[in-house]
Design a protein around this motif. Structure first.
Motif, PDB file in Angstrom:
ATOM      1  N   GLU A 181       7.933   6.650   4.627  1.00  0.00           N
ATOM      2  CA  GLU A 181       8.496   7.928   5.055  1.00  0.00           C
ATOM      3  C   GLU A 181       7.778   9.082   4.361  1.00  0.00           C
ATOM      4  O   GLU A 181       7.171   8.901   3.298  1.00  0.00           O
ATOM      5  CB  GLU A 181       9.985   8.001   4.717  1.00  0.00           C
ATOM      6  N   THR A 220      10.146   9.249   9.476  1.00  0.00           N
ATOM      7  CA  THR A 220       9.481   7.959   9.571  1.00  0.00           C
ATOM      8  C   THR A 220       8.035   8.176   9.987  1.00  0.00           C
ATOM      9  O   THR A 220       7.759   8.910  10.945  1.00  0.00           O
ATOM     10  CB  THR A 220      10.201   7.061  10.599  1.00  0.00           C
ATOM     11  N   SER A 275       5.972   0.843  10.652  1.00  0.00           N
ATOM     12  CA  SER A 275       6.024   2.041   9.818  1.00  0.00           C
ATOM     13  C   SER A 275       5.763   1.651   8.368  1.00  0.00           C
ATOM     14  O   SER A 275       6.486   0.817   7.810  1.00  0.00           O
ATOM     15  CB  SER A 275       7.397   2.713   9.923  1.00  0.00           C
TER      16      SER A 275
END
Length: 277
Positions: free
Chosen positions: A174, A189, A171
């Motif tokens: 956000e 996320t 990831s």
């Protein structure tokens, strides 16, 4: 978080959404797309034949193999395959596609396991497909948010539509936004999207299992602008393949991506799963 929404031409917004949705339906109806998948087969060290794919298939430390009998043939990148063929070790989430007559055989790795997934244009799920129901496009669900990148990408482990399987994605950050009608400010996320700089979020919300598919929906977010602003248009929330077929290994959303509000936008439960038109 506070954001200012730009005025939206409703007629143009609706036209663009209709064009997008029509394109997504054409892609879904591809003769070798996910609706064409006829079986999901997990390979091991024992050569095994499957009724919808030529050859005997197995895997080991050196990767995937197939043994084709006399008269059986596959093709990879236009080159015929006969006898024994070694596909090698596949990277995670990679897929190779070999043709078998009118069909295609997907050779892939998912969750650390090698699989063979045949796709046939005459598969009943594809043959009977008409359309995916969706909420009418509504500009109030086209939100302006902001991208909050991490200093370094973070590995995130998520579950899968197949019980016991897990996926690990990096990831990059956000996405923060405020839902309409007092729905609150939330952070999801994000994972990397298919296009350079784009992002993808997997989420559920209060409509999941009611009017939208219970396990997940996906939303592609275009690349942030120079100020980190992003467009979070829930009208373009889509179903993943597992919404249509049990022969998919789709990832589930991270726990923090479960929105408590009802996002009444985007694609709904497929007709094939009992959804309403």
């Amino acid at each position: 978080m506070t954001t200012t929404q730009e005025p939206i031409d409703t007629a143009e917004f609706t036209r663009e959404w209709e064009e997008w949705h029509a394109a997504s339906q054409r892609a879904l109806a591809d003769p070798h797309g996910f609706l064409a998948v006829s079986s999901l087969n997990w390979l091991d060290a024992e050569p095994t034949r499957f009724p919808d794919a030529p050859g005997a298939w197995w895997t080991g430390p050196d990767g995937v193999w197939v043994e084709l009998d006399e008269g059986e043939e596959l093709a990879l990148d236009g080159e015929p395959l006969r006898g024994q063929h070694h596909f090698g070790v596949l990277p995670e989430r990679a897929s190779l596609y070999v043709t078998a007559g009118a069909g295609v055989i997907e050779v892939a790795k998912r969750g650390g396991h090698d699989i063979v997934r045949p796709r046939h244009p005459d598969n009943p799920l594809l043959r009977d497909f008409t359309r995916t129901p969706a909420y009418a496009p509504d500009p109030r669900w086209a939100l302006t948010g902001r991208y909050l990148p991490f200093e370094q990408p973070r590995p995130v482990t998520v579950g899968a539509a197949v019980e016991g399987l897990q996926h690990v994605y990096d990831s990059p950050g956000e996405i923060e936004f405020t839902l309409p009608d007092g729905g609150g400010t939330h952070r999801l996320t994000a994972f990397n999207g298919r296009l350079p700089g784009s992002l993808q979020v997997l989420f559920t919300d209060a409509t999941s299992g009611v009017t939208t598919y219970a396990a997940n929906r996906a939303l592609t977010v275009p690349a942030p602008d120079g100020q980190g602003r992003v467009t979070v248009d829930f009208n373009r929330a889509t179903n993943l393949p597992c919404a249509y077929t049990d022969l998919a290994t789709c990832p589930l959303p991270p726990a923090e991506n479960r929105l408590p509000a009802a996002v009444e936008a985007g694609e709904r439960i497929p007709l094939e799963r009992g959804g309403q038109p």
